[in-house]
Motif scaffolding. Structure first.
Motif, PDB file in Angstrom:
ATOM      1  N   ALA A  26       0.852  -1.197   0.000  1.00 52.04           N
ATOM      2  CA  ALA A  26       0.000   0.000   0.000  1.00 52.04           C
ATOM      3  C   ALA A  26       0.883   1.241   0.000  1.00 52.04           C
ATOM      4  O   ALA A  26       0.985   1.955   0.992  1.00 52.04           O
ATOM      5  CB  ALA A  26      -0.919  -0.006   1.222  1.00 52.04           C
ATOM      6  N   PRO A  27       1.575   1.494  -1.128  1.00 51.66           N
ATOM      7  CA  PRO A  27       2.447   2.671  -1.166  1.00 51.66           C
ATOM      8  C   PRO A  27       1.662   3.961  -1.012  1.00 51.66           C
ATOM      9  O   PRO A  27       0.574   4.107  -1.574  1.00 51.66           O
ATOM     10  CB  PRO A  27       3.099   2.582  -2.552  1.00 51.66           C
ATOM     11  CG  PRO A  27       2.132   1.776  -3.377  1.00 51.66           C
ATOM     12  CD  PRO A  27       1.531   0.789  -2.423  1.00 51.66           C
ATOM     13  N   ALA A  28       2.224   4.875  -0.213  1.00 52.27           N
ATOM     14  CA  ALA A  28       1.596   6.188  -0.041  1.00 52.27           C
ATOM     15  C   ALA A  28       1.977   7.050  -1.236  1.00 52.27           C
ATOM     16  O   ALA A  28       3.140   7.396  -1.412  1.00 52.27           O
ATOM     17  CB  ALA A  28       2.072   6.827   1.255  1.00 52.27           C
ATOM     18  N   ILE A  29       0.987   7.381  -2.050  1.00 48.82           N
ATOM     19  CA  ILE A  29       1.251   8.164  -3.268  1.00 48.82           C
ATOM     20  C   ILE A  29       0.306   9.355  -3.291  1.00 48.82           C
ATOM     21  O   ILE A  29      -0.913   9.196  -3.277  1.00 48.82           O
ATOM     22  CB  ILE A  29       1.039   7.314  -4.537  1.00 48.82           C
ATOM     23  CG1 ILE A  29       1.957   6.091  -4.533  1.00 48.82           C
ATOM     24  CG2 ILE A  29       1.287   8.156  -5.782  1.00 48.82           C
ATOM     25  CD1 ILE A  29       1.630   5.093  -5.625  1.00 48.82           C
ATOM     26  N   ASP A  30       0.888  10.522  -3.264  1.00 53.71           N
ATOM     27  CA  ASP A  30       0.122  11.766  -3.404  1.00 53.71           C
ATOM     28  C   ASP A  30       1.104  12.791  -3.941  1.00 53.71           C
ATOM     29  O   ASP A  30       1.774  13.498  -3.198  1.00 53.71           O
ATOM     30  CB  ASP A  30      -0.445  12.212  -2.057  1.00 53.71           C
ATOM     31  CG  ASP A  30      -1.357  13.433  -2.194  1.00 53.71           C
ATOM     32  OD1 ASP A  30      -1.478  13.950  -3.321  1.00 53.71           O
ATOM     33  OD2 ASP A  30      -1.928  13.868  -1.182  1.00 53.71           O
ATOM     34  N   THR A  31       1.218  12.842  -5.252  1.00 60.06           N
ATOM     35  CA  THR A  31       2.276  13.639  -5.850  1.00 60.06           C
ATOM     36  C   THR A  31       1.798  14.330  -7.116  1.00 60.06           C
ATOM     37  O   THR A  31       0.719  14.036  -7.642  1.00 60.06           O
ATOM     38  CB  THR A  31       3.497  12.740  -6.178  1.00 60.06           C
ATOM     39  OG1 THR A  31       4.604  13.554  -6.557  1.00 60.06           O
ATOM     40  CG2 THR A  31       3.179  11.774  -7.310  1.00 60.06           C
ATOM     41  N   VAL A  32       2.602  15.264  -7.577  1.00 59.00           N
ATOM     42  CA  VAL A  32       2.365  15.946  -8.843  1.00 59.00           C
ATOM     43  C   VAL A  32       3.487  15.544  -9.782  1.00 59.00           C
ATOM     44  O   VAL A  32       4.658  15.780  -9.488  1.00 59.00           O
ATOM     45  CB  VAL A  32       2.334  17.473  -8.670  1.00 59.00           C
ATOM     46  CG1 VAL A  32       2.021  18.158  -9.998  1.00 59.00           C
ATOM     47  CG2 VAL A  32       1.321  17.876  -7.612  1.00 59.00           C
ATOM     48  N   ASN A  61      -1.781  15.171 -11.324  1.00 55.91           N
ATOM     49  CA  ASN A  61      -1.989  14.790  -9.929  1.00 55.91           C
ATOM     50  C   ASN A  61      -2.210  13.280  -9.829  1.00 55.91           C
ATOM     51  O   ASN A  61      -3.124  12.742 -10.464  1.00 55.91           O
ATOM     52  CB  ASN A  61      -3.193  15.535  -9.344  1.00 55.91           C
ATOM     53  CG  ASN A  61      -2.993  17.034  -9.365  1.00 55.91           C
ATOM     54  OD1 ASN A  61      -1.984  17.528  -8.897  1.00 55.91           O
ATOM     55  ND2 ASN A  61      -3.946  17.758  -9.932  1.00 55.91           N
ATOM     56  N   ILE A  62      -1.377  12.612  -9.026  1.00 50.30           N
ATOM     57  CA  ILE A  62      -1.453  11.153  -8.898  1.00 50.30           C
ATOM     58  C   ILE A  62      -1.611  10.785  -7.422  1.00 50.30           C
ATOM     59  O   ILE A  62      -0.818  11.209  -6.582  1.00 50.30           O
ATOM     60  CB  ILE A  62      -0.193  10.476  -9.480  1.00 50.30           C
ATOM     61  CG1 ILE A  62       0.015  10.914 -10.937  1.00 50.30           C
ATOM     62  CG2 ILE A  62      -0.301   8.967  -9.378  1.00 50.30           C
ATOM     63  CD1 ILE A  62       1.253  10.322 -11.584  1.00 50.30           C
ATOM     64  N   LYS A  63      -2.621   9.979  -7.136  1.00 52.96           N
ATOM     65  CA  LYS A  63      -2.874   9.520  -5.771  1.00 52.96           C
ATOM     66  C   LYS A  63      -3.209   8.039  -5.783  1.00 52.96           C
ATOM     67  O   LYS A  63      -3.771   7.517  -6.760  1.00 52.96           O
ATOM     68  CB  LYS A  63      -4.040  10.294  -5.136  1.00 52.96           C
ATOM     69  CG  LYS A  63      -3.795  11.774  -4.933  1.00 52.96           C
ATOM     70  CD  LYS A  63      -4.996  12.431  -4.240  1.00 52.96           C
ATOM     71  CE  LYS A  63      -4.745  13.909  -4.021  1.00 52.96           C
ATOM     72  NZ  LYS A  63      -5.889  14.562  -3.314  1.00 52.96           N
ATOM     73  N   ASN A  64      -2.855   7.381  -4.696  1.00 51.48           N
ATOM     74  CA  ASN A  64      -3.279   5.995  -4.479  1.00 51.48           C
ATOM     75  C   ASN A  64      -4.449   6.023  -3.512  1.00 51.48           C
ATOM     76  O   ASN A  64      -4.301   6.395  -2.344  1.00 51.48           O
ATOM     77  CB  ASN A  64      -2.131   5.167  -3.904  1.00 51.48           C
ATOM     78  CG  ASN A  64      -2.547   3.726  -3.623  1.00 51.48           C
ATOM     79  OD1 ASN A  64      -3.571   3.257  -4.106  1.00 51.48           O
ATOM     80  ND2 ASN A  64      -1.747   3.021  -2.841  1.00 51.48           N
ATOM     81  N   VAL A  65      -5.613   5.659  -4.000  1.00 48.82           N
ATOM     82  CA  VAL A  65      -6.825   5.671  -3.171  1.00 48.82           C
ATOM     83  C   VAL A  65      -7.327   4.231  -3.047  1.00 48.82           C
ATOM     84  O   VAL A  65      -7.973   3.695  -3.959  1.00 48.82           O
ATOM     85  CB  VAL A  65      -7.916   6.574  -3.783  1.00 48.82           C
ATOM     86  CG1 VAL A  65      -9.139   6.602  -2.861  1.00 48.82           C
ATOM     87  CG2 VAL A  65      -7.372   7.975  -4.025  1.00 48.82           C
ATOM     88  N   GLN A  78      -6.354   1.982  -5.925  1.00 42.24           N
ATOM     89  CA  GLN A  78      -6.659   2.486  -7.262  1.00 42.24           C
ATOM     90  C   GLN A  78      -5.964   3.825  -7.476  1.00 42.24           C
ATOM     91  O   GLN A  78      -6.054   4.719  -6.633  1.00 42.24           O
ATOM     92  CB  GLN A  78      -8.167   2.654  -7.454  1.00 42.24           C
ATOM     93  CG  GLN A  78      -8.933   1.344  -7.579  1.00 42.24           C
ATOM     94  CD  GLN A  78      -8.595   0.601  -8.867  1.00 42.24           C
ATOM     95  OE1 GLN A  78      -8.502   1.189  -9.940  1.00 42.24           O
ATOM     96  NE2 GLN A  78      -8.418  -0.712  -8.755  1.00 42.24           N
ATOM     97  N   LEU A  79      -5.258   3.920  -8.597  1.00 40.35           N
ATOM     98  CA  LEU A  79      -4.568   5.166  -8.895  1.00 40.35           C
ATOM     99  C   LEU A  79      -5.534   6.190  -9.490  1.00 40.35           C
ATOM    100  O   LEU A  79      -6.271   5.896 -10.421  1.00 40.35           O
ATOM    101  CB  LEU A  79      -3.428   4.923  -9.879  1.00 40.35           C
ATOM    102  CG  LEU A  79      -2.216   4.147  -9.360  1.00 40.35           C
ATOM    103  CD1 LEU A  79      -1.187   3.995 -10.467  1.00 40.35           C
ATOM    104  CD2 LEU A  79      -1.600   4.832  -8.152  1.00 40.35           C
ATOM    105  N   SER A  80      -5.489   7.388  -8.925  1.00 41.83           N
ATOM    106  CA  SER A  80      -6.194   8.526  -9.513  1.00 41.83           C
ATOM    107  C   SER A  80      -5.130   9.360 -10.226  1.00 41.83           C
ATOM    108  O   SER A  80      -4.178   9.835  -9.595  1.00 41.83           O
ATOM    109  CB  SER A  80      -6.882   9.347  -8.423  1.00 41.83           C
ATOM    110  OG  SER A  80      -7.319  10.581  -8.927  1.00 41.83           O
ATOM    111  N   ILE A  81      -5.256   9.499 -11.539  1.00 42.05           N
ATOM    112  CA  ILE A  81      -4.270  10.234 -12.337  1.00 42.05           C
ATOM    113  C   ILE A  81      -5.025  11.274 -13.150  1.00 42.05           C
ATOM    114  O   ILE A  81      -5.678  10.952 -14.150  1.00 42.05           O
ATOM    115  CB  ILE A  81      -3.475   9.293 -13.265  1.00 42.05           C
ATOM    116  CG1 ILE A  81      -2.847   8.144 -12.450  1.00 42.05           C
ATOM    117  CG2 ILE A  81      -2.411  10.056 -14.023  1.00 42.05           C
ATOM    118  CD1 ILE A  81      -2.105   7.131 -13.279  1.00 42.05           C
TER     119      ILE A  81
END
Length: 499
Positions: A338-344, A369-373, A376-379
């Motif tokens: 569960a990698p923490a991803i919240d980046t630009v 904008n990329i997030k791991n929710v 599921q990746l939000s890109i």
């Protein structure tokens, strides 16, 4: 004889008094007047700048121990515009803590330092205070123009935008390393760790004078950054007030890569985007840097990329693959843990023809904008995102184009699969160019020939499917873009024969 001797003695006394300002005058002579003198202290002033820091505590560190000593040292507070004044002057190192960044309205968690006599205290002056690094050495190490004295220039005054980019990039590196290492050490002394990180960065730059941290193309040297991070870890390990923690070389490098990608965004940002980028990347509520590269990470499914809907492995791409005219390029992500991803991030594609018409096509989408929710990746491209395009053929006029409207959706995401819509991008370019460049643009629609291909993404750590290694460092710079637009992160490359 006696009278003669007295006469000579009188003449000698008269000469002595005359030499001292005396004489026959009845008024008091200067030699016999006592005058009390008072030495007036000369005030010293400066500014604390990340953005301008307001309400910060500033003290004059005379003994250079980094701690305010009330009995011997003076303190003051920053006002609007980061201004501060020591009424009695300051002959020691200026130290700034606390306060609020007026640009982002975020609390400042670091520690700025500046040598005595500096006009400003910034993340850059912190690298020269008590470290042995000169302003000239720092300018070289950070790719600043020769002669730049960071202790004299205000990076936020609107007249030194390149210096402001560099200042924000260094702040991002030092603060993010301090935040991350503080988390690993379970320490709330982020301000103290900030100083250790800044000193480690300065020591690394001094030890590697031929390896600048920032390149002229707006890139970040991850080897230098990783070495600085390792130095900061060693410094904390030697200090008994911090809890002992361990971090593997792989995880340290992954952490440095993420922080370097963030710093690079500042180096390549436009003037108008700097404040917005600072608000995004320096938000204390953002997810922390992920330091578990080997247990929680992103990879590309089957160690491959997708072109026109077909999977092509890294090995096949390296050896040379054949495809029909491209319509889409895809990256299908696999999430481990569960990698923490919240980046630009920035995403780029480059095609360079081998022989033929010498065609070159470079496409870059910034601020994605990329997030791991929940797996599921939000890109999603930011509302202010742009597409930068460069096109070249052996004849005709080069294309240098910036698309500000992304409603045509150049990228889409479904179930962790990102698709770059090459065909719609080319059609959008065709619709946007003028008559002088339309011929050039048309040569990228139904293309055939042999091309070197690179796909690069920054701000996002991607590893091989087994997690053993990160994807290779990959860089793409959009030719002729001003300011320079580039992606320096991870990616894949190879050769395509387009039939």
């Amino acid at each position: 004889m006696f009278k003669k001797k007295n006469s000579i003695l009188w003449l000698a006394m008269t000469a002595a008094l005359t030499a001292c300002g005396g004489g026959g005058s009845s008024s008091p002579s200067p030699a016999t007047t006592s005058t009390a003198t008072t030495t007036q202290a000369t005030p010293s002033s400066g500014k604390a700048v990340d953005g301008y820091l307001v309400g910060s505590t500033v003290f004059c560190d005379v003994n250079k121990n980094g701690v305010f000593d009330a009995a011997t040292e003076t303190t003051t507070t920053t006002l609007a515009g980061g201004a501060f004044t020591f009424a009695a002057g300051c002959s020691g190192t200026v130290v700034v803590t606390g306060g609020t960044d007026a640009t982002t309205n975020y609390a400042f968690k670091g520690t700025l330092k500046a040598p005595a006599g500096s006009a400003v205290a910034t993340p850059l002056t912190s690298l020269t205070a008590d470290t042995g690094m000169t302003a000239a050495q720092l300018a070289t190490a950070l790719g600043l123009p020769a002669g730049t004295d960071v202790t004299k220039l205000d990076p936020a005054d609107g007249s030194h935008q390149n210096l402001l980019r560099t200042t924000l990039a260094v702040q991002q590196i030092v603060q993010q390393l301090a935040n991350t290492l503080g988390t690993l050490a379970a320490s709330s002394d982020t301000s103290g760790i900030y100083t250790k990180v800044a000193n480690a960065v300065a020591a690394t730059l001094l030890a590697n004078p031929s390896l600048p941290m920032f390149g002229a193309d707006g890139s970040v040297n991850l080897t230098v950054l990783t070495a600085a991070a390792k130095g900061a870890v060693a410094s904390m390990a030697a200090d008994s007030k911090f809890n002992v923690f361990t971090i593997s070389d792989a995880n340290l490098a992954a952490m440095a890569a993420q922080i370097g990608a963030q710093a690079q965004q500042f180096l390549n940002a436009s003037d108008a985007d700097l404040a917005n980028l600072a608000s995004k990347l320096q938000n204390p509520a953002a997810a922390p840097i992920d330091t578990t590269a080997t247990t929680a990470y992103l990879a590309l499914q089957s160690d491959s990329v997708r072109i026109n809907g077909n999977q092509i492995s890294y090995a096949s791409l390296t050896a040379g693959a054949s495809i029909s005219t491209p319509t889409t390029f895809g990256l299908d992500f696999s999430i481990t843990g569960a990698p923490a991803i919240d980046t630009v991030a920035n995403l780029a594609l480059e095609l360079v023809e081998v022989g033929g018409q010498s065609r070159v096509l470079q496409l870059m989408i910034d601020k994605v904008n990329i997030k791991n929710v929940n797996g599921q990746l939000s890109i999603v491209p930011d509302a202010t995102a742009k597409v930068y395009v460069y096109g070249h053929t052996g004849s005709g006029n080069d294309i240098n184009l910036t698309l500000n409207d992304l409603t045509f959706k150049p990228i889409t995401v479904t179930n962790n699969s990102l698709t770059l819509n090459y065909k719609s991008l080319v059609n959008k370019v065709l619709a946007s160019v003028d008559n002088t460049t339309q011929t050039t643009a048309q040569k990228f629609t139904s293309i055939t020939g042999e091309f070197k291909i690179k796909v690069a993404i920054d701000g996002l750590r991607v590893r091989n499917l087994d997690g053993a290694a990160a994807l290779p460092s990959t860089a793409i710079t959009v030719t002729g873009s001003s300011p320079v637009q580039s992606v320096n992160g991870v990616g894949v490359s190879g050769t395509l024969t387009i039939q």
